[in-house]
Motif scaffolding. Structure first.
Motif, PDB file in Angstrom:
ATOM      1  N   UNK A 175     -14.987  10.242 -33.108  1.00  0.00           N
ATOM      2  CA  UNK A 175     -15.106   9.425 -34.319  1.00  0.00           C
ATOM      3  C   UNK A 175     -14.450   8.054 -34.141  1.00  0.00           C
ATOM      4  N   UNK A 176     -13.353   7.998 -33.388  1.00  0.00           N
ATOM      5  CA  UNK A 176     -12.699   6.720 -33.111  1.00  0.00           C
ATOM      6  C   UNK A 176     -13.539   5.784 -32.270  1.00  0.00           C
ATOM      7  N   UNK A 177     -14.648   6.306 -31.715  1.00  0.00           N
ATOM      8  CA  UNK A 177     -15.560   5.491 -30.912  1.00  0.00           C
ATOM      9  C   UNK A 177     -16.886   5.240 -31.615  1.00  0.00           C
ATOM     10  N   UNK A 178     -16.931   5.469 -32.922  1.00  0.00           N
ATOM     11  CA  UNK A 178     -18.208   5.335 -33.640  1.00  0.00           C
ATOM     12  C   UNK A 178     -18.770   3.917 -33.577  1.00  0.00           C
ATOM     13  N   UNK A 179     -17.901   2.920 -33.434  1.00  0.00           N
ATOM     14  CA  UNK A 179     -18.412   1.537 -33.335  1.00  0.00           C
ATOM     15  C   UNK A 179     -19.003   1.259 -31.961  1.00  0.00           C
ATOM     16  N   UNK A 180     -18.619   2.044 -30.956  1.00  0.00           N
ATOM     17  CA  UNK A 180     -19.092   1.817 -29.590  1.00  0.00           C
ATOM     18  C   UNK A 180     -20.412   2.545 -29.304  1.00  0.00           C
ATOM     19  N   UNK A 181     -20.495   3.809 -29.716  1.00  0.00           N
ATOM     20  CA  UNK A 181     -21.690   4.620 -29.438  1.00  0.00           C
ATOM     21  C   UNK A 181     -22.092   5.364 -30.715  1.00  0.00           C
ATOM     22  N   UNK A 182     -22.589   4.646 -31.709  1.00  0.00           N
ATOM     23  CA  UNK A 182     -22.815   5.244 -33.025  1.00  0.00           C
ATOM     24  C   UNK A 182     -23.753   6.449 -33.039  1.00  0.00           C
ATOM     25  N   UNK A 183     -24.848   6.389 -32.316  1.00  0.00           N
ATOM     26  CA  UNK A 183     -25.819   7.480 -32.365  1.00  0.00           C
ATOM     27  C   UNK A 183     -25.232   8.787 -31.832  1.00  0.00           C
ATOM     28  N   UNK A 184     -24.538   8.696 -30.706  1.00  0.00           N
ATOM     29  CA  UNK A 184     -23.934   9.886 -30.104  1.00  0.00           C
ATOM     30  C   UNK A 184     -22.853  10.452 -31.028  1.00  0.00           C
ATOM     31  N   UNK A 185     -22.050   9.563 -31.607  1.00  0.00           N
ATOM     32  CA  UNK A 185     -20.971  10.009 -32.494  1.00  0.00           C
ATOM     33  C   UNK A 185     -21.528  10.670 -33.751  1.00  0.00           C
TER      34      UNK A 185
END
Length: 399
Positions: free
Chosen positions: A309-319
């Motif tokens: 979730x802390x990476x939602x801005x980086x890889x939104x679809x996967x998250x």
């Protein structure tokens, strides 16, 4: 439930953690627990995330502007007057009751920076008295005191018993330290300090990046919760946002590859980062590339929701796929403040606690994903602008 609704609910319940798990004593007002397993100890980093959450609460209508203003003022007054510090740097873990040192804790440069970012956010958002309090706290920090002038690097830590130790000699979560440090109106450090840490490159599968020591995802996330690195590069042409995106993808690939070893790790359950575990808190969970010859890994099969979730801005679809999976297929992970800290199917274990910094990175990154609010507030601040400019950051030519 639609995945955006799940993210919204997780953000709201994470906000509730920061709003509720707070001290209201006279000397410790505004201090926030490090984790719900010990209600007596606050973490200054937890407070930094909690202060940053205040504008999120106001803008989403969860609290009134006046409630947010009062929380900000009283918390910053606590830090100015009561929380234990030296040379402007705060002790990492303090008593919820009075802000005094606990556990023989260190005086932490990175956790002070995380707190200062929260103070900066509320100062910028509310202005007036809140900003005056931030200015007082920020101008008190003697950044050169924490600098090892022999190697021109920030020390890793300091405590009263042993003095300074280690160095921030590689890339990790510390970028905010340099930005705040060079922009200080009273005790600045030279911009060359930012260029003094080693930028080691490693590769996992197709992903080559400047890696952090443990390969733990939080190290690629924390500074990005406030600083919008999307379209800026430094003098060496490094785009840290792209770097964090590559690190996230490498972590995801590694977790997929480790499914044959650990049941918990797979395409929709990933994100190795510091978290609670069946054997207590672990700060070294991570994925390659990392410092150990870029091949070895540190994991026992424990996965924390905050990693992805802390990476939602980086890889939104996967998250988004991952969040939906946790919510629908791992119901034992869900509780009073949303997702609990971590789980491990091989050990038949689910964390019983919520950890402030883990709830914090989720909350801030979900809001940035939704609206860019924290980025907008932070990037208009005069010190952040000055710091980035002094470090040589400039716009990329990419759209």
């Amino acid at each position: 439930m639609h995945v955006r609704d799940i993210l919204e609910l997780e953000e709201r319940l994470s906000f509730n953690f920061f709003w509720n798990e707070v001290s209201e004593t006279k000397e410790g007002y505004g201090l926030i627990v490090d984790n719900t397993g010990d209600k007596n100890v606050a973490s200054i980093a937890s407070v930094g995330f909690g202060l940053s959450a205040v504008p999120v609460g106001v803008e989403n209508g969860w609290i009134s502007r006046e409630e947010g203003y009062q929380r900000a003022v009283k918390t910053l007054e606590t830090f100015l007057n009561n929380v234990e510090q030296t040379h402007g740097f705060f002790v990492h873990f303090v008593s919820m009751k009075d802000g005094k040192r606990t556990w023989q804790s260190e005086v932490s440069v990175i956790d002070t920076a995380l707190f200062l970012m929260g103070a900066l956010v509320v100062g910028e958002y509310f202005g007036g008295e809140v900003n005056d309090l931030f200015e007082s706290l920020y101008s008190r920090v003697e950044f050169p005191w924490y600098l090892d002038k022999q190697v021109n690097q920030i020390y890793m830590g300091y405590n009263f018993e042993r003095g300074f130790w280690g160095h921030w000699d590689g890339y990790a979560e510390q970028l905010i330290i340099y930005i705040l440090g060079v922009a200080s109106p009273t005790y600045p450090i030279d911009p060359s300090v930012y260029y003094s840490f080693e930028r080691k490159k490693g590769k996992y599968k197709d992903y080559e990046l400047i890696y952090t020591y443990t390969g733990s995802l939080f190290t690629y996330q924390y500074s990005h919760a406030w600083i919008d690195f999307r379209n800026i590069v430094d003098k060496e042409n490094v785009n840290w946002f792209e770097n964090s995106t590559l690190a996230t993808l490498a972590n995801w690939e590694f977790c997929k590859d480790m499914h044959t070893v650990y049941k918990t790790l797979h395409e929709k359950s990933w994100g190795l980062t510091a978290c609670d575990s069946p054997d207590g808190y672990r700060g070294d969970f991570g994925a390659p590339p990392s410092a150990n010859n870029n091949t070895t890994h540190r994991t026992d099969g424990t996965i924390p929701p905050c990693g992805a979730i802390g990476s939602v801005v980086f890889t939104p679809d996967i998250v988004e796929e991952t969040v939906k999976y946790y919510f629908e297929h791992v119901p034992q992970l869900w509780g009073h403040y949303g997702f609990k800290d971590a789980y491990n199917l091989d050990r038949n274990w689910v964390s019983k606690i919520y950890i402030g910094i883990d709830k914090g990175i989720e909350l801030l990154m979900i809001e940035n994903y939704k609206t860019g609010l924290l980025w907008d507030i932070t990037m208009r601040n005069k010190y952040i602008k000055k710091g980035l400019q002094k470090l040589g950051f400039h716009q990329t030519n990419k759209e």
